[in-house]
Design a protein around this motif. Structure first.
Motif, PDB file in Angstrom:
ATOM      1  N   UNK A 130      25.243  19.014  13.596  1.00 50.94           N
ATOM      2  CA  UNK A 130      24.566  18.238  12.554  1.00 50.94           C
ATOM      3  C   UNK A 130      25.431  18.053  11.319  1.00 50.94           C
ATOM      4  N   UNK A 131      26.164  19.092  10.935  1.00 46.19           N
ATOM      5  CA  UNK A 131      26.995  18.987   9.736  1.00 46.19           C
ATOM      6  C   UNK A 131      28.132  19.987   9.809  1.00 46.19           C
ATOM      7  N   UNK A 132      29.291  19.566   9.324  1.00 48.32           N
ATOM      8  CA  UNK A 132      30.427  20.473   9.155  1.00 48.32           C
ATOM      9  C   UNK A 132      31.179  20.022   7.913  1.00 48.32           C
ATOM     10  N   UNK A 133      31.537  20.983   7.077  1.00 49.87           N
ATOM     11  CA  UNK A 133      32.262  20.651   5.864  1.00 49.87           C
ATOM     12  C   UNK A 133      33.114  21.809   5.407  1.00 49.87           C
ATOM     13  N   UNK A 134      34.222  21.469   4.760  1.00 51.45           N
ATOM     14  CA  UNK A 134      35.150  22.458   4.217  1.00 51.45           C
ATOM     15  C   UNK A 134      35.342  22.158   2.735  1.00 51.45           C
ATOM     16  N   UNK A 135      35.253  23.198   1.919  1.00 50.93           N
ATOM     17  CA  UNK A 135      35.462  23.025   0.482  1.00 50.93           C
ATOM     18  C   UNK A 135      36.841  22.402   0.237  1.00 50.93           C
ATOM     19  N   UNK A 136      36.969  21.467  -0.711  1.00 48.85           N
ATOM     20  CA  UNK A 136      38.266  20.818  -0.962  1.00 48.85           C
ATOM     21  C   UNK A 136      39.408  21.801  -1.209  1.00 48.85           C
ATOM     22  N   UNK A 137      39.119  22.953  -1.814  1.00 43.96           N
ATOM     23  CA  UNK A 137      40.171  23.941  -2.050  1.00 43.96           C
ATOM     24  C   UNK A 137      40.706  24.564  -0.762  1.00 43.96           C
ATOM     25  N   UNK A 138      39.931  24.464   0.326  1.00 38.99           N
ATOM     26  CA  UNK A 138      40.322  25.101   1.584  1.00 38.99           C
ATOM     27  C   UNK A 138      40.683  24.095   2.663  1.00 38.99           C
ATOM     28  N   UNK A 139      40.761  22.826   2.318  1.00 44.47           N
ATOM     29  CA  UNK A 139      41.085  21.797   3.307  1.00 44.47           C
ATOM     30  C   UNK A 139      42.494  22.011   3.858  1.00 44.47           C
ATOM     31  N   UNK A 140      42.666  21.660   5.140  1.00 45.03           N
ATOM     32  CA  UNK A 140      43.970  21.742   5.778  1.00 45.03           C
ATOM     33  C   UNK A 140      44.361  23.123   6.262  1.00 45.03           C
ATOM     34  N   UNK A 141      43.416  24.065   6.284  1.00 42.04           N
ATOM     35  CA  UNK A 141      43.723  25.430   6.708  1.00 42.04           C
ATOM     36  C   UNK A 141      43.141  25.781   8.082  1.00 42.04           C
ATOM     37  N   UNK A 142      42.623  24.784   8.780  1.00 45.52           N
ATOM     38  CA  UNK A 142      42.128  25.008  10.135  1.00 45.52           C
ATOM     39  C   UNK A 142      40.722  25.576  10.212  1.00 45.52           C
ATOM     40  N   UNK A 143      39.994  25.600   9.103  1.00 44.16           N
ATOM     41  CA  UNK A 143      38.655  26.190   9.127  1.00 44.16           C
ATOM     42  C   UNK A 143      37.692  25.363   9.970  1.00 44.16           C
ATOM     43  N   UNK A 144      37.774  24.035   9.864  1.00 38.30           N
ATOM     44  CA  UNK A 144      36.883  23.179  10.644  1.00 38.30           C
ATOM     45  C   UNK A 144      37.065  23.388  12.132  1.00 38.30           C
TER      46      UNK A 144
END
Length: 222
Positions: free
Chosen positions: A149-163
């Motif tokens: 339904x939803x997935x999001x990563x805080x802008x400070x943590x983008x690009x770190x593979x969390x998604x």
């Protein structure tokens, strides 16, 4: 845009195995924090800018939209998050989508107040678009499906593979519970290639006349 600090969602006694760096279930306070992270993650999203054109209040209004989603997913599906609060994912069984919340769920989640807090025009833009997308999903999805339904990563943590980590954990949960496919929707064309890289296939796309916003339905066999 200012970069707010990530709220802390760490808990000492909750972990996913083998994904020990992800936590669930979330407390009510953590669900509020998760909604705020999703609001921050979607603040610059073009579809959300269409729904909520006033940038000064968009993050707050997005958090109000996402809390009922997080609350409902926690009750009927799963919400997982990174311990530091940098990323959040919510999914539900297909039998609970579109939202089949009872009156108590609606009241407790704050969904009842969305038309007022968003404003009638914004609420109508959101609902009109979602109705088209949800009907298309029900036409294309198999009966035994799960919906991311939803997935999001805080802008400070983008690009770190969390998604990617959260998606893999969610897919494993869905497999363990016996679902045959995972479906998702995106209005961001940049996400289509990313989801294809993670094993999803395009099933349907259209531009609803009510919104003029293109969306893609994608799925993955489990």
């Amino acid at each position: 845009m200012k970069r707010p600090l990530s709220p802390n969602m760490n808990t000492a006694n909750n972990s996913l195995t083998p994904h020990s760096s992800l936590v669930e279930p979330l407390t009510i306070a953590q669900q509020n924090a998760a909604a705020k992270v999703l609001g921050q993650a979607f603040a610059l999203d073009s579809f959300m800018a269409y729904v909520l054109p006033h940038s000064a209040t968009r993050i707050q209004q997005l958090s109000q939209i996402f809390f009922p989603l997080v609350y409902f997913s926690q009750r009927h599906g799963k919400v997982i998050a990174t311990p530091d609060g940098g990323g959040v994912l919510a999914w539900v069984p297909g039998e609970f989508f579109p939202n089949t919340a009872n009156l108590l769920d609606i009241f407790r989640s704050g969904a009842l107040g969305l038309p007022l807090s968003l404003g009638p025009a914004a609420f109508k833009r959101l609902v009109d678009h979602d109705d088209v997308c949800e009907q298309a999903l029900l036409r294309h999805a198999s009966q035994n499906f799960a919906y991311l339904w939803a997935i999001g990563v805080h802008p400070d943590r983008a690009g770190q593979g969390l998604g990617k980590k959260m998606i893999h954990a969610a897919l494993e949960q869905m497999r363990q519970q016996g679902y045959s496919t995972c479906w998702l929707r995106t209005e961001n064309p940049k996400n289509v290639g990313l989801y294809e890289y993670l094993g999803f296939q395009q099933a349907h796309t259209e531009v609803p006349s009510a919104s003029g916003q293109q969306y893609w339905l994608m799925f993955q066999h489990l």
